[in-house]
Design a protein around this motif. Structure first.
Motif, PDB file in Angstrom:
ATOM      1  N   UNK A  65       0.817  -1.204   0.000  1.00  0.00           N
ATOM      2  CA  UNK A  65       0.000   0.000   0.000  1.00  0.00           C
ATOM      3  C   UNK A  65       0.859   1.266   0.000  1.00  0.00           C
ATOM      4  N   UNK A  66       2.148   1.146   0.325  1.00  0.00           N
ATOM      5  CA  UNK A  66       3.057   2.280   0.183  1.00  0.00           C
ATOM      6  C   UNK A  66       3.461   2.440  -1.280  1.00  0.00           C
ATOM      7  N   UNK A  67       3.801   1.326  -1.916  1.00  0.00           N
ATOM      8  CA  UNK A  67       4.246   1.356  -3.312  1.00  0.00           C
ATOM      9  C   UNK A  67       3.102   1.704  -4.258  1.00  0.00           C
ATOM     10  N   UNK A  68       1.927   1.146  -3.986  1.00  0.00           N
ATOM     11  CA  UNK A  68       0.755   1.403  -4.813  1.00  0.00           C
ATOM     12  C   UNK A  68      -0.236   2.223  -3.997  1.00  0.00           C
ATOM     13  N   UNK A  69      -0.215   3.547  -4.148  1.00  0.00           N
ATOM     14  CA  UNK A  69      -1.035   4.423  -3.301  1.00  0.00           C
ATOM     15  C   UNK A  69      -2.518   4.329  -3.624  1.00  0.00           C
ATOM     16  N   UNK A  70      -3.144   3.259  -3.147  1.00  0.00           N
ATOM     17  CA  UNK A  70      -4.546   3.017  -3.491  1.00  0.00           C
ATOM     18  C   UNK A  70      -5.479   3.252  -2.317  1.00  0.00           C
ATOM     19  N   UNK A  71      -4.919   3.457  -1.142  1.00  0.00           N
ATOM     20  CA  UNK A  71      -5.761   3.721   0.026  1.00  0.00           C
ATOM     21  C   UNK A  71      -4.955   4.507   1.044  1.00  0.00           C
ATOM     22  N   UNK A  92       4.689  -4.477  13.232  1.00  0.00           N
ATOM     23  CA  UNK A  92       4.362  -4.943  11.887  1.00  0.00           C
ATOM     24  C   UNK A  92       4.127  -3.771  10.937  1.00  0.00           C
ATOM     25  N   UNK A  93       3.469  -2.733  11.436  1.00  0.00           N
ATOM     26  CA  UNK A  93       3.291  -1.517  10.635  1.00  0.00           C
ATOM     27  C   UNK A  93       4.642  -0.930  10.251  1.00  0.00           C
ATOM     28  N   UNK A  94       5.516  -0.853  11.237  1.00  0.00           N
ATOM     29  CA  UNK A  94       6.841  -0.252  11.042  1.00  0.00           C
ATOM     30  C   UNK A  94       7.646  -1.006   9.990  1.00  0.00           C
ATOM     31  N   UNK A  95       7.689  -2.329  10.123  1.00  0.00           N
ATOM     32  CA  UNK A  95       8.462  -3.141   9.175  1.00  0.00           C
ATOM     33  C   UNK A  95       7.897  -3.000   7.765  1.00  0.00           C
ATOM     34  N   UNK A  96       6.575  -3.151   7.625  1.00  0.00           N
ATOM     35  CA  UNK A  96       5.957  -3.092   6.301  1.00  0.00           C
ATOM     36  C   UNK A  96       6.117  -1.739   5.644  1.00  0.00           C
ATOM     37  N   UNK A  97       5.885  -0.660   6.397  1.00  0.00           N
ATOM     38  CA  UNK A  97       5.976   0.688   5.839  1.00  0.00           C
ATOM     39  C   UNK A  97       7.412   1.028   5.464  1.00  0.00           C
ATOM     40  N   UNK A  98       8.371   0.598   6.282  1.00  0.00           N
ATOM     41  CA  UNK A  98       9.782   0.852   5.956  1.00  0.00           C
ATOM     42  C   UNK A  98      10.193   0.118   4.680  1.00  0.00           C
ATOM     43  N   UNK A  99       9.778  -1.137   4.554  1.00  0.00           N
ATOM     44  CA  UNK A  99      10.082  -1.908   3.335  1.00  0.00           C
ATOM     45  C   UNK A  99       9.476  -1.218   2.117  1.00  0.00           C
ATOM     46  N   UNK A 100       8.204  -0.815   2.230  1.00  0.00           N
ATOM     47  CA  UNK A 100       7.541  -0.141   1.126  1.00  0.00           C
ATOM     48  C   UNK A 100       8.197   1.179   0.772  1.00  0.00           C
ATOM     49  N   UNK A 101       8.605   1.946   1.784  1.00  0.00           N
ATOM     50  CA  UNK A 101       9.231   3.247   1.551  1.00  0.00           C
ATOM     51  C   UNK A 101      10.559   3.104   0.805  1.00  0.00           C
ATOM     52  N   UNK A 102      11.345   2.126   1.207  1.00  0.00           N
ATOM     53  CA  UNK A 102      12.632   1.880   0.543  1.00  0.00           C
ATOM     54  C   UNK A 102      12.399   1.417  -0.896  1.00  0.00           C
ATOM     55  N   UNK A 103      11.374   0.576  -1.098  1.00  0.00           N
ATOM     56  CA  UNK A 103      11.046   0.125  -2.456  1.00  0.00           C
ATOM     57  C   UNK A 103      10.638   1.306  -3.328  1.00  0.00           C
ATOM     58  N   UNK A 104       9.853   2.218  -2.774  1.00  0.00           N
ATOM     59  CA  UNK A 104       9.414   3.410  -3.506  1.00  0.00           C
ATOM     60  C   UNK A 104      10.616   4.255  -3.929  1.00  0.00           C
ATOM     61  N   UNK A 105      11.536   4.460  -3.007  1.00  0.00           N
ATOM     62  CA  UNK A 105      12.752   5.232  -3.294  1.00  0.00           C
ATOM     63  C   UNK A 105      13.530   4.614  -4.454  1.00  0.00           C
ATOM     64  N   UNK A 106      13.719   3.299  -4.404  1.00  0.00           N
ATOM     65  CA  UNK A 106      14.489   2.600  -5.439  1.00  0.00           C
ATOM     66  C   UNK A 106      13.770   2.619  -6.788  1.00  0.00           C
ATOM     67  N   UNK A 107      12.454   2.497  -6.779  1.00  0.00           N
ATOM     68  CA  UNK A 107      11.685   2.534  -8.024  1.00  0.00           C
ATOM     69  C   UNK A 107      11.777   3.906  -8.670  1.00  0.00           C
TER      70      UNK A 107
END
Length: 199
Positions: A65-71, A92-107
Motif C-alpha cells: 500500500x506504500x508502493x501502490x497508493x490506493x488507500x 508490523x506496521x513499522x516493518x511493512x511501511x519501511x520496506x515499502x518506503x525503501x522500495x518506492x525510493x528505489x523505483x
C-alpha cells in the motif's frame, strides 16, 4: 567460469524479481476485489485465515500500500493495532511501511520522473515537486517523515529523484517513521474506539 556463474546469478535474480512482481500484482488484484484496501473489517477477516502467518501477510500488505497508493495508509495502521495489539501492531506496521518506503525510493531512482508522475496524484505532485529544488530538501524531507504532516509515500518518490544517497534515506526512514506510525496508529485507534459505540 566466472562469467557463467554471473549469468546464472543474473537469471536467478531476474527470475526471483519476476516471481515477486507476479505475486505482488496478484495480491493487489485480489485485494481490490475483496476490498482489503478500503475496509478494515475485510482486512481483519482476510488475515484471520492465515493464523500464525498473518503478520507476514500484513507486513506485505503494508509494503504494497506504500508502493501502490490506493488507500490511505491510516487504514493499515489502525488495522494493525486493532488486530495484533498496540506493540505487535506497531512493529508490523513499522516493518511493512519501511520496506515499502525503501522500495518506492528505489523505483523512483530507477524509473525517474515519468514513473513518479504516473504513480502520483496530480494535485499532490504539483504541490510538492518543487521541494526538489530547495537546497535544504534533505532536512525538510527528514522533518516531514518524522512529523505526519505531509504525504510521506509521495515524498519517498521525490527523494528517489533527488541526490540523496540510499544509505541516508534508509537512516531517515528507520529513525523517522516510528513516531509518525505511533501517532497514526494510536491516535486513530482512540478515535475509532470512541466512535464504535456511537454506531
Amino acid at each position: 567460469m566466472e562469467y557463467a556463474q554471473g549469468t546464472k546469478s543474473n537469471i536467478l535474480i531476474n527470475g526471483s524479481t519476476l516471481v515477486g512482481l507476479f505475486i505482488t500484482v496478484a495480491f493487489f488484484v485480489y485485494g481490490i476485489q475483496m476490498n482489503l484496501f478500503t475496509s478494515q473489517t475485510a482486512l481483519q477477516t482476510f488475515l484471520q485465515q492465515f493464523g500464525w502467518f498473518a503478520p507476514v501477510v500484513f507486513i506485505m500488505f503494508q509494503a504494497i500500500q506504500v508502493v501502490l497508493p490506493i488507500s490511505p495508509g491510516a487504514i493499515g495502521c489502525v488495522a494493525g493495532v486493532l488486530i495484533f495489539g498496540s506493540v505487535q501492531g506497531f512493529i508490523y506496521n513499522y516493518i511493512g511501511i519501511c520496506i515499502g518506503s525503501i522500495a518506492v525510493f528505489l523505483l523512483a531512482r530507477q524509473y525517474g520522473l515519468n514513473y513518479v508522475m504516473n504513480m502520483s496524484n496530480k494535485k499532490v505532485f504539483n504541490k510538492y515537486i518543487g521541494w526538489l529544488k530547495k537546497p535544504s530538501f534533505e532536512r525538510i524531507f527528514a522533518t516531514a517523515i518524522f512529523l505526519p504532516v505531509a504525504p510521506d509515500d509521495f515524498l519517498c518518490y521525490i527523494a528517489g529523484m533527488s541526490k540523496m544517497k540510499l544509505k541516508k534515506f534508509v537512516l531517515i526512514i528507520l529513525l523517522g517513521k516510528p513516531f509518525a506510525i505511533i501517532m497514526y496508529s494510536l491516535m486513530l485507534n482512540i478515535i475509532v474506539q470512541k466512535l464504535l459505540p456511537l454506531l
